[in-house]
Motif scaffolding. Structure first.
Motif, mmCIF file in Angstrom:
data_model
loop_
_atom_site.group_PDB
_atom_site.id
_atom_site.type_symbol
_atom_site.label_atom_id
_atom_site.label_comp_id
_atom_site.label_asym_id
_atom_site.label_seq_id
_atom_site.Cartn_x
_atom_site.Cartn_y
_atom_site.Cartn_z
ATOM 1 N N ASP A 12 -14.430 -10.595 48.594
ATOM 2 C CA ASP A 12 -14.066 -10.549 47.098
ATOM 3 C C ASP A 12 -14.030 -11.860 46.588
ATOM 4 O OD1 ASP A 12 -13.071 -7.359 47.773
ATOM 5 O OD2 ASP A 12 -10.990 -7.526 48.082
ATOM 6 N N GLU A 13 -13.461 -12.321 47.255
ATOM 7 C CA GLU A 13 -13.901 -13.708 45.953
ATOM 8 C C GLU A 13 -15.410 -14.255 46.139
ATOM 9 O OE1 GLU A 13 -13.226 -17.376 44.032
ATOM 10 O OE2 GLU A 13 -12.039 -15.103 43.834
ATOM 11 N N LYS A 35 -17.745 -12.198 45.753
ATOM 12 C CA LYS A 35 -18.457 -10.852 45.108
ATOM 13 C C LYS A 35 -17.925 -11.030 43.657
ATOM 14 C CE LYS A 35 -20.140 -7.558 43.660
ATOM 15 N NZ LYS A 35 -19.575 -6.100 43.308
ATOM 16 N N ARG A 36 -16.766 -11.830 43.410
ATOM 17 C CA ARG A 36 -16.631 -12.265 42.303
ATOM 18 C C ARG A 36 -17.787 -13.471 41.888
ATOM 19 N NH1 ARG A 36 -13.477 -15.653 39.203
ATOM 20 N NH2 ARG A 36 -13.022 -16.506 41.052
ATOM 21 N N GLN A 37 -17.956 -14.147 42.489
ATOM 22 C CA GLN A 37 -18.057 -15.660 42.303
ATOM 23 C C GLN A 37 -19.861 -15.179 42.256
ATOM 24 O OE1 GLN A 37 -17.340 -18.753 41.328
ATOM 25 N NE2 GLN A 37 -15.531 -18.934 42.449
ATOM 26 N N SER A 61 -21.774 -12.856 41.069
ATOM 27 C CA SER A 61 -21.370 -11.523 40.011
ATOM 28 C C SER A 61 -21.173 -12.620 39.075
ATOM 29 C CB SER A 61 -20.183 -10.550 40.483
ATOM 30 O OG SER A 61 -20.043 -9.424 41.043
ATOM 31 N N VAL A 62 -20.420 -13.490 38.940
ATOM 32 C CA VAL A 62 -20.270 -13.996 37.896
ATOM 33 C C VAL A 62 -21.838 -14.957 37.435
ATOM 34 C CG1 VAL A 62 -19.459 -16.591 36.561
ATOM 35 C CG2 VAL A 62 -18.154 -14.334 37.898
ATOM 36 N N CYS A 77 -25.400 -9.628 46.079
ATOM 37 C CA CYS A 77 -24.020 -9.724 45.079
ATOM 38 C C CYS A 77 -24.389 -7.149 45.875
ATOM 39 C CB CYS A 77 -24.760 -9.537 44.129
ATOM 40 S SG CYS A 77 -24.292 -10.387 42.470
ATOM 41 N N ASP A 113 -21.906 -5.675 48.386
ATOM 42 C CA ASP A 113 -21.327 -4.301 48.470
ATOM 43 C C ASP A 113 -21.086 -3.677 49.234
ATOM 44 O OD1 ASP A 113 -20.539 -4.267 45.462
ATOM 45 O OD2 ASP A 113 -22.716 -3.838 44.566
#
Length: 438
Positions: free
Chosen positions: A150-151, A153-155, A157-158, A182, A186
């Protein structure tokens, strides 16, 4: 004035017409003279000196593998990125080198934790934009390796939403990889939900998993549609399509990946297509066609044994002759020259030629390769080594040599003197030859 001209080595004027040129020459010489006299390298400040000494201590500590000391001094040294002198960093090292130093120290530091890594990566991201995408990718890889999906993916995505004019254009390839990973993350999130969602659970869980599939498929479909080597992303997308029983869609993806002329040549693409066709019970003709292209790209691949087996099963003379050529191509690679299964496969093909009275085809092909094969496979010292190491292989090769019509007495002597082998426990040539990734 004469003294200045003499010191600057300026020739005297011979005529009034040259006076203007003479004056201009004097001005240039004087300007250059003043610069050489009064300009010089800036003095090293105390801060410059401290950072230079700090870097030397870090280098020495790393050479001694004293990672704790290197980490302590690096904590101070990385602060130089925040200071500038006349618009330039005080440190003489490029930011990428500092970034590599920091990550190398952390990877070898026993007590380093994720917060330490995140702090270094974030500070490097904020210190400049030239390596932004590359740093974001490495940060994402680190988080993935530590199971922080999750982290990660967040990084990423930013980072995927980052825009910075020309710098974004110069890092377009890294930005494309960020986009690809990314979608890859998913897919991992979809896999995680699939493993935790059972058929007895409510509809909401299934819908949530399908939502993850749609999100992953949009990104992955966009990425693998562009020319490139996208092996893990293609396999991920195909795995999801197969799960939802979209075999036709998965086949189209693999065929485009293997046959699209805009894509670089990639043997793995044909391996994946063959494995898909085999999973879904495709006819032998399609399996052979996919492996034939693989043979043209990589004749040493282990699936060539499977191609020989499939060609041999068709009972057509042209396919039998092709199997013989494919097997000989395989054995001309040094990694295969002592493989018993490959030699056994070759012997079976030759014996089948003999059964249908077509040994003349064998000897025609042998005449072309004779000089290479005698030197590569049938020298006396090779026979002697095989009599000590693998007697069964030696005997198979001796039978192959007899079928070619050769009379290599020294090699046959090694075969005759060898002791009788134990029961052959090797598997059939069709077993365990469905190749994996390159």
């Amino acid at each position: 004035m004469d003294d200045i001209e003499a010191e600057l080595n300026i020739p005297a004027v011979d005529s009034p017409e040259d006076e203007t040129t003479h004056q201009m020459l004097i001005k240039k010489k004087v300007k250059r003279y003043k610069r050489s006299q009064y300009e010089g390298p800036p003095r090293e400040s105390g801060f410059h000196k401290s950072t230079r000494q700090c870097l030397k201590i870090i280098s020495d500590a790393m050479l001694r593998h004293n990672w704790q000391e290197a980490a302590e001094y690096f904590t101070s040294y990385i602060q130089t990125l925040e200071d500038t002198t006349v618009g330039r960093p005080v440190t003489s090292l490029p930011r990428e080198v500092i970034w590599r130093l920091g990550t190398e120290i952390l990877h070898n530091l026993p007590n380093a934790n994720n917060e330490d890594f995140n702090a270094v990566y974030n500070q490097m991201k904020n210190s400049g934009v030239k390596n932004y995408a590359k740093i974001c990718l490495e940060h994402g890889f680190h988080l993935m390796l530590n199971g922080q999906w999750d982290e990660a993916k967040r990084q990423l995505s930013v980072a995927d939403g980052w825009r910075y004019g020309k710098q974004e254009t110069s890092q377009s390839l890294d930005m494309k990889l960020i986009r690809a990973y990314c979608g890859f993350l998913d897919y991992f999130i979809w896999c995680d939900k699939k493993s935790t969602t059972s058929e007895t659970e409510d509809v909401n869980s299934a819908q949530e998993m399908h939502s993850c599939f749609r999100q992953a498929s949009v990104t992955l479909q966009e990425i693998i549609g562009q020319p490139g080597i996208w092996d893990p992303f293609v396999l991920s997308y195909v795995a999801m399509l197969e799960f939802y029983n979209d075999e036709e869609g998965a086949l189209k993806v693999l065929q485009n990946y293997a046959y699209n002329k805009d894509f670089p040549s990639n043997p793995n693409a044909h391996v994946y297509l063959y494995q898909f066709l085999k999973r879904h019970k495709a006819p032998k003709s399609k399996l052979i066609a996919s492996l034939r292209i693989l043979h043209s790209l990589l004749p040493s691949h282990q699936l060539m044994l499977k191609l020989c087996s499939l060609l041999n099963q068709t009972n057509e003379l042209k396919n039998l002759q092709e199997a013989f050529q494919v097997c000989m191509d395989l054995l001309e690679f040094s990694s295969w020259k002592s493989d018993r299964k490959a030699w056994k496969c070759l012997l079976e093909i030759m014996q089948k030629h003999k059964t249908i009275h077509c040994l003349y085809l064998i000897r025609k092909e042998w005449a072309i390769r004779k000089s290479l094969w005698l030197a590569m496979h049938f020298r006396p010292y090779i026979g002697k080594a095989e009599s000590e190491r693998d007697v069964k292989l030696l005997q198979i090769k001796a039978k192959v040599l007899r079928l070619t019509g050769e009379s290599n007495r020294d090699y046959f002597k090694s075969a005759r003197l060898s002791r009788e082998p134990k029961e052959d426990n090797t598997t059939n040539t069709e077993d365990n030859i469905d190749g994996t990734d390159l």
